[in-house]
Design a protein around this motif. Structure first.
Motif, PDB file in Angstrom:
ATOM      1  N   HIS B 221       0.847  -1.197   0.000  1.00 55.50           N
ATOM      2  CA  HIS B 221       0.000   0.000   0.000  1.00 55.50           C
ATOM      3  C   HIS B 221       0.887   1.253   0.000  1.00 55.50           C
ATOM      4  CE1 HIS B 221      -3.154   2.816   0.929  1.00 55.50           C
ATOM      5  NE2 HIS B 221      -4.066   1.854   0.975  1.00 55.50           N
ATOM      6  N   THR B 222       0.502   2.234  -0.799  1.00 57.46           N
ATOM      7  CA  THR B 222       1.356   3.420  -0.935  1.00 57.46           C
ATOM      8  C   THR B 222       1.006   4.541   0.048  1.00 57.46           C
ATOM      9  OG1 THR B 222      -0.116   4.024  -2.736  1.00 57.46           O
ATOM     10  CG2 THR B 222       2.028   3.105  -3.331  1.00 57.46           C
ATOM     11  N   GLY B 223       0.087   4.266   0.988  1.00 59.39           N
ATOM     12  CA  GLY B 223      -0.223   5.298   1.976  1.00 59.39           C
ATOM     13  C   GLY B 223      -0.513   4.724   3.350  1.00 59.39           C
ATOM     14  N   HIS B 224      -0.481   3.416   3.462  1.00 59.31           N
ATOM     15  CA  HIS B 224      -0.836   2.734   4.709  1.00 59.31           C
ATOM     16  C   HIS B 224       0.400   2.039   5.285  1.00 59.31           C
ATOM     17  CE1 HIS B 224      -2.803  -0.176   7.373  1.00 59.31           C
ATOM     18  NE2 HIS B 224      -3.892   0.563   7.309  1.00 59.31           N
ATOM     19  N   ALA B 286      -0.670  -2.387  -4.879  1.00 59.94           N
ATOM     20  CA  ALA B 286      -0.308  -1.019  -4.485  1.00 59.94           C
ATOM     21  C   ALA B 286      -1.327  -0.431  -3.511  1.00 59.94           C
ATOM     22  CB  ALA B 286      -0.192  -0.142  -5.714  1.00 59.94           C
ATOM     23  N   ALA B 287      -2.464  -1.106  -3.361  1.00 60.10           N
ATOM     24  CA  ALA B 287      -3.464  -0.638  -2.390  1.00 60.10           C
ATOM     25  C   ALA B 287      -3.773  -1.746  -1.373  1.00 60.10           C
ATOM     26  CB  ALA B 287      -4.737  -0.214  -3.112  1.00 60.10           C
ATOM     27  N   TYR B 446       6.895   5.708   1.340  1.00 63.93           N
ATOM     28  CA  TYR B 446       5.873   5.778   0.279  1.00 63.93           C
ATOM     29  C   TYR B 446       6.445   6.424  -0.988  1.00 63.93           C
ATOM     30  CZ  TYR B 446       2.810   4.991   4.319  1.00 63.93           C
ATOM     31  OH  TYR B 446       2.235   4.503   5.456  1.00 63.93           O
TER      32      TYR B 446
END
Lengths: 293, 477
Positions: B221-224, B286-287, B446
């Motif tokens: 994941h790119t934000g988690h 990616a998510a 990230y």
């Protein structure tokens, strides 16, 4: 004198509630903002550090980026909601079969909790299982991936906000439109005004207070949005959707930097007030002044 | 006549005795009587083990004691948010909070938790006869203080394992194709090189055959924070980078210049390996957080992957949720050639031993009733069914239960691996600044994932950011 006492007594519960839940916590936040306080640090004590937290945020690239992204988000979301909400309100003014049903359906997103809205949108946009990537791929050959593309992720957060909150704008403007007197419109028609002229010179000035109130409400909401965006993108990809509300949440909770988080909150509150004031001056006060002269 | 009157006297005597002597039930009803009507509140992450407590153990406990237990299962972030707020503000809403083995050090530093061992020693009337702290696996050590006192009842413990699709790995056609392409037999990978080859092969195989199949999972994941964890807790250790590359004994050094390993050559090789895998993993990677990695595997979209063990049971056995039932193999994560030897020698670890416990906040208003509930979920008799519903084992006796042994076969030896090779895995390092350092470095991480910063340069920046945060927190001098 007697009526004053009764008035104060009647107001007392409201003042007490406002004091306990509004003013006291705000004073505490202000107090914390002038301290270095990380309860999970080696020294968990609160240490007075003057305006250091405020100085720090001027040079904090993450904070400045989050403010910039938030402004962009608020601009696109609120503007679209007002425009779309007005069009829908006009549509719901007209008589058509099933109008009541459509009005009800239209307001359904409002009763969904933001966290659920975020979850549902995440489900709909996740590559491989989401309906939206599936349709976009099949119809246009476009691979939607919110984990990789910053623009897509940003756009989706705006669309999600529009979906969730446009009904609020519609309801407010519908109420304002329904309350308008018919005479000015009839006079304008008799004077030969076309639809565009009627909109700019009759409708818009009359519903301006309602529009302004709605813009204020939506602007304040948009500037502190957290849960929906957290569920959809977690602030990513990278920092593309790390709006300031989310930024504060990350500073205060995972990083437990309470002092700095409080300072950012105070600044965001100040910025919100300034923005609302500027809007008020631009849209109302200037015109009022013109009218006086 | 005499016989009749004798029976009558005996019946009378029994009647008198039963009316005088109070009814003797089991420990739970006796101990719970004092607290009947009390409602206990707990908050935990929505995971299979937690849901079992909520759906099965809490109602059972209520039936036996009359003490009602309300368990709130929520997201990982919300769970921490609520628990920390409650304990920080001393509101006393929660009588039980989930403690992950990495947050415990921060909670202990703030004296948030009640010493369970001491509390039971101080009030022996609360001590359940079936509850024995010594029955817990060594994983319970994560929830003890320096004196060996327990501050949380272990409720889940699992390792992050290498799962692979046996139907694909055993398919003669695929085996032949793999041999043709690589010159090797298709068997679960032992090294990173082998794993990469298999991943590349299956991604290509899926593409060439129009299948929704990829070679590997990636929790990227790119934000988690899930991606940060995958790298530092699952990937970096297999390259020989332990404790996130931070040396607690060397003034909490993170950078190579100061004696740390966060931006060392091994870490840089690890991130490049992982980024390549991410690029050939399914598009949702990616998510993906830990949950989505499990569902990706269960949907049959990958041939192999690193998956948290708590998901292994339902992936391997629940046909309603998983398309790969009966086709799941379990193995140790692949490593660099020397790392396994190093780990077996007692230096480092090769993967993540995750788990949590239920702790009793000092702010709880119902400590005694909560102590009863915590012992109830910690006793041996409730463990086997719990271990089957969610693949977690916290008590040593659970391994030998026939039901668990049966499930072990379905999981291709997952429990056996946990028992015999669990020692090769480790939980998070005992850092009280866990979340703070993660959040200070995650934004740079990230950027690496998005290609905004190169992996080498990014790790250099992360090491510097970690040291700055440690200094800011007062740990690094």
């Amino acid at each position: 004198m007697r009526s004053n006492t009764v008035g104060w007594l009647m107001l007392a519960p409201t003042i007490a509630i406002l004091g306990i839940f509004g003013i006291i916590p705000f004073i505490y936040v202000l107090y914390v903002a002038f301290h270095q306080w990380n309860p999970f640090g080696a020294s968990p004590d609160m240490i007075y550090n003057g305006a250091n937290n405020f100085r720090r945020l001027v040079f904090d690239a993450e904070f400045l980026t989050s403010i910039a992204f938030t402004m962009k988000f608020a601009f696109f979301a609120v503007l679209s909601e007002i425009a779309l909400g007005y069009l829908l309100a006009q549509l719901f003014m007209k008589e058509f079969p099933g109008r009541g049903f459509f009005r009800t359906i239209h307001t359904l997103p409002l009763i969904v909790a933001p966290i659920v809205v975020g979850s549902v949108w995440r489900l709909m946009t996740t590559p491989s299982i989401g309906i939206i990537p599936y349709l976009l791929r099949n119809w246009f050959g476009y691979d939607l991936n919110i984990g990789r593309d910053a623009t897509t992720a940003f756009t989706l957060t705006v669309i999600m906000d529009i979906w969730h909150w446009t009904p609020l704008v519609t309801l407010t403007l519908l109420a304002a439109l329904l309350a308008l007197p018919k005479e000015p419109f009839e006079q304008a028609q008799i004077d030969g005004a076309n639809r565009r002229q009627i909109f700019w010179h009759v409708t818009l000035p009359m519903i301006r207070p309602a529009i302004l109130a709605t813009v204020f409400i939506r602007l304040m909401d948009a500037l502190r949005t957290v849960d929906e965006v957290w569920m959809l993108t977690s602030g990513g990809p990278g920092a593309a959707t790390r709006y300031v509300g989310l930024h504060i949440w990350k500073i205060v909770f995972p990083k437990t930097d309470y002092g700095y988080g409080a300072a950012i909150s105070v600044i965001v509150l100040y910025l919100t007030l300034v923005m609302c004031w500027l809007l008020y001056v631009a849209l109302v006060a200037r015109r009022e002044r013109k009218r006086t002269f | 006549m005499i016989r009749k009157s004798g029976i009558g006297i005996a019946a009378l005597a029994i009647g008198v005795l039963t009316s005088v002597i109070p009814a003797r039930a089991d420990f739970w009803s006796d101990a719970g009587a004092k607290y009947k009507g009390v409602v206990l509140h707990g908050v935990t992450e929505s995971t299979p083990p937690s849901n079992y407590i909520k759906d099965v153990l809490a109602p059972e406990f209520e039936k036996k004691t009359g003490i009602k237990v309300q368990i709130e299962t929520t997201s990982w972030d919300q769970m921490y948010d609520k628990a920390i707020k409650d304990m920080e503000a001393k509101t006393g809403i929660y009588d039980m909070v989930y403690i992950e083995q990495d947050i415990i050090y921060a909670y202990l530093a703030r004296s948030f938790l009640t010493d369970i061992s001491k509390s039971l020693k101080d009030d022996p009337s609360l001590k359940a006869p079936e509850f024995d702290e010594t029955h817990f696996t060594t994983f319970a050590n994560y929830f003890k203080n320096a004196d060996g006192d327990l501050f949380g009842i272990p409720m889940e413990a699992f390792i992050k394992v290498y799962l692979y699709r046996t139907d694909l790995f055993n398919d003669p056609k695929i085996q032949e194709a793999f041999k043709k392409e690589t010159g090797k037999d298709l068997v679960p990978a032992k090294t990173h090189e082998e794993y990469t080859q298999i991943a590349e092969f299956f991604t290509k195989y899926g593409k060439d055959n129009g299948m929704e199949l990829w070679g590997t999972t990636a929790q990227a994941h790119t934000g988690h924070a899930a991606s940060w964890y995958e790298f530092f807790e699952s990937i970096a250790p297999t390259f020989g980078v332990y404790n996130w590359g931070i040396d607690a004994n060397n003034n909490y050094a993170a950078s190579v210049e100061n004696g740390g390993q966060m931006n060392g050559d091994k870490a840089k090789a690890a991130i490049k390996y992982w980024l390549h895998l991410r690029d050939i993993a399914p598009p949702e990677s990616a998510a993906s957080t830990w949950t989505e990695v499990g569902t990706t595997f269960a949907a049959g979209r990958v041939a192999q992957g690193l998956v948290y063990g708590e998901n292994a049971a339902w992936i391997a056995s629940d046909a309603e949720k998983s398309k790969v039932v009966g086709n799941v193999g379990v193995a140790l994560p692949p490593t660099e050639p020397d790392v396994l030897k190093e780990v077996e020698g007692g230096k480092g670890y090769l993967g993540y031993y995750d788990g949590g416990a239920f702790g009793l906040p000092v702010t709880s208003k119902n400590k005694e009733a909560t102590l009863l509930f915590l012992q109830f979920i910690g006793q041996d008799s409730v463990q086997p069914d719990w271990a089957i519903a969610a693949p977690r084992i916290t008590n040593t006796a659970t391994y030998d239960d026939p039901k668990v042994l049966d499930m072990d076969k379905k999981l291709n030896g997952y429990y056996t691996m946990l028992k015999d090779q669990g020692k090769l895995f480790a939980g998070a390092p005992p850092f009280p600044f866990h979340a703070q350092v993660r959040e200070a470095t995650a934004p740079i991480f990230y950027k690496i994932l998005l290609g905004e910063v190169g992996p080498d340069e990014g790790l250099d920046q992360m090491a510097a950011a970690a040291e700055a945060e440690l200094k800011n927190l007062g740990y690094r001098k």
